[in-house]
Design an enzyme around this catalytic site. Sequence first.
Site, PDB file in Angstrom:
ATOM      1  N   HIS A 262     -23.214 -15.288 -19.305  1.00 58.82           N
ATOM      2  CA  HIS A 262     -23.618 -15.012 -20.695  1.00 58.82           C
ATOM      3  C   HIS A 262     -22.511 -14.157 -21.323  1.00 58.82           C
ATOM      4  O   HIS A 262     -21.361 -14.579 -21.365  1.00 58.82           O
ATOM      5  CB  HIS A 262     -24.991 -14.332 -20.648  1.00 58.82           C
ATOM      6  CG  HIS A 262     -25.706 -14.205 -21.952  1.00 58.82           C
ATOM      7  ND1 HIS A 262     -25.327 -14.834 -23.101  1.00 58.82           N
ATOM      8  CD2 HIS A 262     -26.833 -13.502 -22.279  1.00 58.82           C
ATOM      9  CE1 HIS A 262     -26.167 -14.532 -24.081  1.00 58.82           C
ATOM     10  NE2 HIS A 262     -27.092 -13.708 -23.606  1.00 58.82           N
ATOM     11  N   HIS A 301     -21.474 -24.838 -23.008  1.00 61.08           N
ATOM     12  CA  HIS A 301     -22.529 -24.084 -23.686  1.00 61.08           C
ATOM     13  C   HIS A 301     -23.828 -24.849 -23.552  1.00 61.08           C
ATOM     14  O   HIS A 301     -23.825 -26.076 -23.604  1.00 61.08           O
ATOM     15  CB  HIS A 301     -22.180 -23.887 -25.176  1.00 61.08           C
ATOM     16  CG  HIS A 301     -22.972 -22.812 -25.810  1.00 61.08           C
ATOM     17  ND1 HIS A 301     -24.229 -23.031 -26.304  1.00 61.08           N
ATOM     18  CD2 HIS A 301     -22.697 -21.500 -25.992  1.00 61.08           C
ATOM     19  CE1 HIS A 301     -24.689 -21.888 -26.788  1.00 61.08           C
ATOM     20  NE2 HIS A 301     -23.794 -20.943 -26.600  1.00 61.08           N
ATOM     21  N   ASP A 357     -16.424 -17.173 -26.092  1.00 59.64           N
ATOM     22  CA  ASP A 357     -15.760 -16.222 -25.204  1.00 59.64           C
ATOM     23  C   ASP A 357     -14.357 -16.639 -24.802  1.00 59.64           C
ATOM     24  O   ASP A 357     -13.629 -15.859 -24.201  1.00 59.64           O
ATOM     25  CB  ASP A 357     -16.595 -16.026 -23.934  1.00 59.64           C
ATOM     26  CG  ASP A 357     -17.879 -15.286 -24.241  1.00 59.64           C
ATOM     27  OD1 ASP A 357     -17.801 -14.304 -24.976  1.00 59.64           O
ATOM     28  OD2 ASP A 357     -18.945 -15.707 -23.760  1.00 59.64           O
TER      29      ASP A 357
HETATM   30  N1  ACO Z   1     -16.559 -25.335 -15.860  1.00 57.82           N
HETATM   31  C1  ACO Z   1     -16.725 -26.433 -15.055  1.00 57.82           C
HETATM   32  N2  ACO Z   1     -17.839 -27.184 -15.032  1.00 57.82           N
HETATM   33  C2  ACO Z   1     -18.827 -26.803 -15.829  1.00 57.82           C
HETATM   34  C3  ACO Z   1     -18.738 -25.684 -16.671  1.00 57.82           C
HETATM   35  C4  ACO Z   1     -17.554 -24.935 -16.679  1.00 57.82           C
HETATM   36  N3  ACO Z   1     -17.387 -23.882 -17.481  1.00 57.82           N
HETATM   37  N4  ACO Z   1     -19.907 -25.539 -17.368  1.00 57.82           N
HETATM   38  C5  ACO Z   1     -20.696 -26.545 -16.956  1.00 57.82           C
HETATM   39  N5  ACO Z   1     -20.041 -27.305 -16.031  1.00 57.82           N
HETATM   40  C6  ACO Z   1     -20.551 -28.539 -15.404  1.00 57.82           C
HETATM   41  C7  ACO Z   1     -21.583 -28.239 -14.320  1.00 57.82           C
HETATM   42  O1  ACO Z   1     -20.990 -28.096 -13.058  1.00 57.82           O
HETATM   43  C8  ACO Z   1     -22.467 -29.460 -14.434  1.00 57.82           C
HETATM   44  O2  ACO Z   1     -21.813 -30.521 -13.784  1.00 57.82           O
HETATM   45  P1  ACO Z   1     -22.649 -31.603 -12.933  1.00 57.82           P
HETATM   46  O3  ACO Z   1     -23.491 -32.325 -13.946  1.00 57.82           O
HETATM   47  O4  ACO Z   1     -21.629 -32.452 -12.283  1.00 57.82           O
HETATM   48  O5  ACO Z   1     -23.486 -30.811 -11.959  1.00 57.82           O
HETATM   49  C9  ACO Z   1     -22.478 -29.781 -15.918  1.00 57.82           C
HETATM   50  O6  ACO Z   1     -21.223 -29.275 -16.416  1.00 57.82           O
HETATM   51  C10 ACO Z   1     -23.618 -29.131 -16.683  1.00 57.82           C
HETATM   52  O7  ACO Z   1     -23.613 -27.738 -16.389  1.00 57.82           O
HETATM   53  P2  ACO Z   1     -24.876 -26.806 -16.424  1.00 57.82           P
HETATM   54  O8  ACO Z   1     -24.624 -25.614 -15.573  1.00 57.82           O
HETATM   55  O9  ACO Z   1     -26.107 -27.632 -16.151  1.00 57.82           O
HETATM   56  O10 ACO Z   1     -24.917 -26.405 -17.962  1.00 57.82           O
HETATM   57  P3  ACO Z   1     -25.773 -25.244 -18.568  1.00 57.82           P
HETATM   58  O11 ACO Z   1     -26.136 -25.690 -19.938  1.00 57.82           O
HETATM   59  O12 ACO Z   1     -26.873 -24.844 -17.670  1.00 57.82           O
HETATM   60  O13 ACO Z   1     -24.738 -24.040 -18.592  1.00 57.82           O
HETATM   61  C11 ACO Z   1     -23.157 -22.455 -19.250  1.00 57.82           C
HETATM   62  C12 ACO Z   1     -24.142 -23.522 -19.721  1.00 57.82           C
HETATM   63  C13 ACO Z   1     -23.884 -21.409 -18.403  1.00 57.82           C
HETATM   64  C14 ACO Z   1     -22.581 -21.749 -20.486  1.00 57.82           C
HETATM   65  C15 ACO Z   1     -22.037 -23.144 -18.437  1.00 57.82           C
HETATM   66  O14 ACO Z   1     -21.356 -24.079 -19.240  1.00 57.82           O
HETATM   67  C16 ACO Z   1     -21.045 -22.126 -17.843  1.00 57.82           C
HETATM   68  O15 ACO Z   1     -21.296 -21.609 -16.765  1.00 57.82           O
HETATM   69  N6  ACO Z   1     -19.892 -21.858 -18.564  1.00 57.82           N
HETATM   70  C17 ACO Z   1     -18.953 -20.868 -18.082  1.00 57.82           C
HETATM   71  C18 ACO Z   1     -19.446 -19.483 -18.415  1.00 57.82           C
HETATM   72  C19 ACO Z   1     -19.344 -19.180 -19.889  1.00 57.82           C
HETATM   73  O16 ACO Z   1     -18.322 -19.410 -20.532  1.00 57.82           O
HETATM   74  N7  ACO Z   1     -20.422 -18.598 -20.427  1.00 57.82           N
HETATM   75  C20 ACO Z   1     -20.469 -18.177 -21.823  1.00 57.82           C
HETATM   76  C21 ACO Z   1     -21.423 -19.030 -22.598  1.00 57.82           C
HETATM   77  S1  ACO Z   1     -21.414 -18.540 -24.299  1.00 57.82           S
HETATM   78  C22 ACO Z   1     -22.345 -17.155 -24.297  1.00 57.82           C
HETATM   79  O17 ACO Z   1     -23.248 -16.938 -23.526  1.00 57.82           O
HETATM   80  C23 ACO Z   1     -22.020 -16.166 -25.276  1.00 57.82           C
END
Ligand code: ACO
Length: 422
Positions: A262, A301, A357
């Site tokens: 987050h 996201h 971010d």
């Molecule tokens: N890098 C690589 N792969 C990713 C990333 C990433 N940053 N984010 C998602 N994925 C992949 C997952 O591995 C998954 O792949 P799969 O279908 O093969 O298993 C798919 O994309 C979907 O990912 P989820 O985790 O189900 O997506 P969710 O909506 O739950 O997560 C989140 C969103 C937490 C923001 C995620 O994209 C992440 O971890 N990003 C990196 C952390 C980040 O930048 N957070 C800030 C968000 S903005 C904020 O809170 C202010």
Amino acid sequence: MAETITIIDDRTGKKVTVPVTDGVFNSSALRELDPDLRMYDPAFLSTAACASSITYLDGDAGILRYRGYPIEQLAEKSTFLEVAYLLLNGDLPTSDELASWQFDVTHHTMVHENMRKRFVDGFHYDAHPMGMFISAIAALGTFYDDAKDIFDADHYDKQVMRLVAKVPTVAAMCHRFSQGLPFVYPSNSLGYAENFLNMMFRIADDYRVDPVLARAMEILFILHADHEQNCGTTAMRVVSSSHADPYTATAAAASALYGPLHGGANEAVVRMLTEIGDVANVPDFIKAVKAGEGRLMGFGHRVYKNFDPRATIIKKTAYDVFEVTGKNPLLDIALKLEEVALSDDYFASRKLYPNVDFYSGLIYQALGFPVDTFTVLFAIPRTVGWLAHMKELLADKDQKISRPRQWYTGSGERTYVDIAKR
Ligand code: ACO
């Protein structure tokens, strides 16, 4: 097309038809079918836990609006305190309302001396600023005996004004403590962001905050002020639903924000870019991410599946800041990462784009903030959004104490076995 949904319980043949408004139907329909029926929805992917009129977000179209105003217009034309007023009260202030709000906030920026002497000074020298910030906000509430009067509108608004005014002071106090620097008192002659930068960085008497940097800080505050029902805001609403005071609820929301998935992502991005170290290492890093060895921080996201409009504004702001501070050496790595990721099917097929971010950390670093203060910089403006949601929740007749149900998957009844026989 009928704007209704019909749900049939095949176990009983019972069916219920309910209206769908704005893509939402009331889950009371399920209780009508069977009061013991539960919807399994981990992480609330399909649950609207409240009705809200604060922030509108369309993740597919990349739209973000506060109280109907596009984020791009607010970032270009508004000040943070004007946006705070808008979020908290529903409308942009008149010039008299804005002057009075600015005056009140500016004249409540001091915190009780014992907050620093007895509380902040008690932390270990290398305490994480976010850990200090969270506990300091909870502690701040203990200084106000009217903090718990949340149903008295005047008292509630007073806590809101105190929190908005004092979060930058608390944040700066934690930073100065970490650095072993003397505390800089707030100044009534400076604007909100300018005052914050002054409390953070002033060492010599002739220190002056550069107006371009103050404006960049103000824009970052505006962009981070609210984002509807994210993890931190949900924590705020859940804690507020038990009628906790706004300081305790804000501390809980800030705790949720702290995690690297987050608000902690801005810190994680800079650590990731530093680790990559060189543009030449970007392809190998991307390969590792695709192989499941970690995530590309600052990408992806839960709601935005096209682009994050805040990221677009931040990228532009970054260039304004670098004009003054010189380019952050990590920028080239970030640009290369973005370029490689955006043209890679792994990221495109999963709709992963830079989020708020991805570039904010580079600006914070160029402004001189240590990496571990980044999430605090997010928490300062988000306090406004959290408090707007608390106010909305307390006035919402549909709301009760948050208490989700569960799907129990543990053992059936077992007979206690004496420890000697296990
Ligand atoms: N890098 C690589 N792969 C990713 C990333 C990433 N940053 N984010 C998602 N994925 C992949 C997952 O591995 C998954 O792949 P799969 O279908 O093969 O298993 C798919 O994309 C979907 O990912 P989820 O985790 O189900 O997506 P969710 O909506 O739950 O997560 C989140 C969103 C937490 C923001 C995620 O994209 C992440 O971890 N990003 C990196 C952390 C980040 O930048 N957070 C800030 C968000 S903005 C904020 O809170 C202010």
